[in-house]
Structure formats: C-alpha cells, structure tokens
Design a protein around this motif. Structure first.
Motif, PDB file in Angstrom:
ATOM      1  N   VAL A  34       0.721  -1.069  -0.079  1.00 23.62           N
ATOM      2  CA  VAL A  34       0.179  -0.041   0.093  1.00 23.62           C
ATOM      3  C   VAL A  34       0.799   1.490  -0.065  1.00 23.62           C
ATOM      4  CG1 VAL A  34      -1.969  -1.129   1.080  1.00 23.62           C
ATOM      5  CG2 VAL A  34      -0.421   0.115   2.563  1.00 23.62           C
ATOM      6  N   GLY A  35       2.246   1.256  -0.014  1.00 24.21           N
ATOM      7  CA  GLY A  35       3.032   2.391  -0.016  1.00 24.21           C
ATOM      8  C   GLY A  35       3.719   2.646   1.392  1.00 24.21           C
ATOM      9  N   ALA A  36       3.125   2.196   2.423  1.00 23.36           N
ATOM     10  CA  ALA A  36       3.481   2.354   3.830  1.00 23.36           C
ATOM     11  C   ALA A  36       4.646   1.362   4.359  1.00 23.36           C
ATOM     12  CB  ALA A  36       2.514   2.463   4.881  1.00 23.36           C
ATOM     13  N   GLY A  37       5.721   1.653   4.977  1.00 22.25           N
ATOM     14  CA  GLY A  37       6.836   0.439   5.318  1.00 22.25           C
ATOM     15  C   GLY A  37       7.750   1.116   6.389  1.00 22.25           C
ATOM     16  N   GLY A  38       8.219   0.341   7.023  1.00 27.43           N
ATOM     17  CA  GLY A  38       9.243   0.726   8.148  1.00 27.43           C
ATOM     18  C   GLY A  38       9.451  -0.306   9.235  1.00 27.43           C
ATOM     19  N   GLU A  39       9.731  -0.043  10.287  1.00 32.16           N
ATOM     20  CA  GLU A  39       9.763  -0.989  11.263  1.00 32.16           C
ATOM     21  C   GLU A  39       8.249  -1.655  11.561  1.00 32.16           C
ATOM     22  OE1 GLU A  39      11.778   0.590  14.637  1.00 32.16           O
ATOM     23  OE2 GLU A  39      13.681   0.867  13.715  1.00 32.16           O
ATOM     24  N   ARG A  40       8.421  -2.911  12.047  1.00 28.96           N
ATOM     25  CA  ARG A  40       7.157  -3.606  12.362  1.00 28.96           C
ATOM     26  C   ARG A  40       6.157  -2.750  13.154  1.00 28.96           C
ATOM     27  NH1 ARG A  40       5.626  -8.879  12.241  1.00 28.96           N
ATOM     28  NH2 ARG A  40       4.075  -9.567  13.668  1.00 28.96           N
ATOM     29  N   GLN A  41       6.550  -2.141  14.048  1.00 27.45           N
ATOM     30  CA  GLN A  41       5.571  -1.339  15.053  1.00 27.45           C
ATOM     31  C   GLN A  41       4.840  -0.205  14.280  1.00 27.45           C
ATOM     32  OE1 GLN A  41       4.856  -3.973  17.452  1.00 27.45           O
ATOM     33  NE2 GLN A  41       3.976  -1.971  18.225  1.00 27.45           N
ATOM     34  N   ALA A  42       5.665   0.399  13.529  1.00 25.22           N
ATOM     35  CA  ALA A  42       5.132   1.492  12.476  1.00 25.22           C
ATOM     36  C   ALA A  42       4.384   1.020  11.620  1.00 25.22           C
ATOM     37  CB  ALA A  42       6.392   2.119  11.864  1.00 25.22           C
ATOM     38  N   CYS A  43       4.474  -0.092  11.026  1.00 25.74           N
ATOM     39  CA  CYS A  43       3.476  -0.873   9.991  1.00 25.74           C
ATOM     40  C   CYS A  43       2.227  -1.262  10.742  1.00 25.74           C
ATOM     41  CB  CYS A  43       4.072  -2.025   9.371  1.00 25.74           C
ATOM     42  SG  CYS A  43       5.368  -1.519   8.270  1.00 25.74           S
ATOM     43  N   LEU A  44       2.373  -1.659  12.067  1.00 27.56           N
ATOM     44  CA  LEU A  44       1.241  -2.226  12.963  1.00 27.56           C
ATOM     45  C   LEU A  44       0.325  -0.779  13.188  1.00 27.56           C
ATOM     46  CD1 LEU A  44       2.510  -5.085  15.005  1.00 27.56           C
ATOM     47  CD2 LEU A  44       1.162  -5.181  12.967  1.00 27.56           C
ATOM     48  N   ALA A  45       0.974   0.275  13.481  1.00 31.16           N
ATOM     49  CA  ALA A  45       0.313   1.376  13.833  1.00 31.16           C
ATOM     50  C   ALA A  45      -0.448   2.176  12.444  1.00 31.16           C
ATOM     51  CB  ALA A  45       1.210   2.499  14.005  1.00 31.16           C
ATOM     52  N   TYR A  46       0.120   1.913  11.444  1.00 37.11           N
ATOM     53  CA  TYR A  46      -0.591   2.273  10.081  1.00 37.11           C
ATOM     54  C   TYR A  46      -1.793   1.438   9.891  1.00 37.11           C
ATOM     55  CZ  TYR A  46      -1.404   2.948   4.939  1.00 37.11           C
ATOM     56  OH  TYR A  46      -2.099   3.339   3.931  1.00 37.11           O
ATOM     57  N   ILE A  47      -1.547   0.035   9.877  1.00 35.25           N
ATOM     58  CA  ILE A  47      -2.663  -0.750  10.116  1.00 35.25           C
ATOM     59  C   ILE A  47      -3.790  -0.317  11.079  1.00 35.25           C
ATOM     60  CG2 ILE A  47      -3.445  -3.214  10.251  1.00 35.25           C
ATOM     61  CD1 ILE A  47      -0.841  -3.873   9.057  1.00 35.25           C
ATOM     62  N   ASP A  48      -3.571  -0.358  12.376  1.00 31.69           N
ATOM     63  CA  ASP A  48      -4.382  -0.025  13.061  1.00 31.69           C
ATOM     64  C   ASP A  48      -5.332   1.374  12.786  1.00 31.69           C
ATOM     65  OD1 ASP A  48      -5.580  -0.218  15.635  1.00 31.69           O
ATOM     66  OD2 ASP A  48      -4.470   1.452  16.553  1.00 31.69           O
ATOM     67  N   GLU A  49      -4.603   2.370  12.020  1.00 29.61           N
ATOM     68  CA  GLU A  49      -5.237   3.608  11.557  1.00 29.61           C
ATOM     69  C   GLU A  49      -6.089   3.569  10.433  1.00 29.61           C
ATOM     70  OE1 GLU A  49      -3.974   8.122  10.176  1.00 29.61           O
ATOM     71  OE2 GLU A  49      -2.431   7.073  11.410  1.00 29.61           O
ATOM     72  N   HIS A  50      -5.552   2.420   9.764  1.00 34.15           N
ATOM     73  CA  HIS A  50      -6.465   2.449   8.387  1.00 34.15           C
ATOM     74  C   HIS A  50      -7.337   1.251   8.297  1.00 34.15           C
ATOM     75  CE1 HIS A  50      -3.258   5.461   7.384  1.00 34.15           C
ATOM     76  NE2 HIS A  50      -4.013   5.760   6.496  1.00 34.15           N
ATOM     77  N   TRP A  51      -7.378   0.298   8.897  1.00 36.31           N
ATOM     78  CA  TRP A  51      -8.152  -0.950   8.847  1.00 36.31           C
ATOM     79  C   TRP A  51      -9.255  -0.774  10.170  1.00 36.31           C
ATOM     80  CZ3 TRP A  51      -6.218  -6.747   9.418  1.00 36.31           C
ATOM     81  CH2 TRP A  51      -7.447  -7.565   9.112  1.00 36.31           C
TER      82      TRP A  51
END
Length: 71
Positions: A34-51
C-alpha cells in the motif's frame, strides 16, 4: 535479522485485509503493497489507523446490499 530491526511493508489483499510483509521477500499471490513501510511497530500502527472494519470486503458489501433492499 530479528523483528526489532527487520523492515516491513504494509500489504493488502483483494478482500481489504491488511498485513505486514518483510521487505525484499517475494510478495504472496493476491497481496499488494500500500506504500507504507518501516519497522514492524510503525506498520502495525498504520494498519490500526487505516483498517477500521475488520470484515472482509465481500461481507461488508453483502451487508450494504441487504440494507439497500430493506432486509
């Protein structure tokens, strides 16, 4: 490399379900970044915000269709 330093991409499947995927690893069939990436916790935060709706897309759309016909 451990999960603390490994880099990930946020991925999504056709049903609108999110996950993290190790960067540099061949993408699983049916998933796309989806264009977001980085350390695992940052990715999980992105998922939490968008899903915000955990139901698969087909189930969400079926609910909308039932509501439209008054069932």
């Amino acid at each position: 490399m451990n999960n603390e330093t490994e880099m990930f991409d946020v991925v999504i499947n056709p049903q609108g379900q999110y996950s993290v995927w190790p960067q540099g690893k061949v993408m699983a069939i049916g998933w796309r970044a989806v264009g977001a990436g980085g350390e695992r916790q940052a990715c999980l935060a992105y998922i939490d915000e968008h899903w915000t709706d955990m139901r698969p897309r087909s189930l969400r759309e079926a609910g909308v269709q039932r509501a439209a016909v008054g069932q």
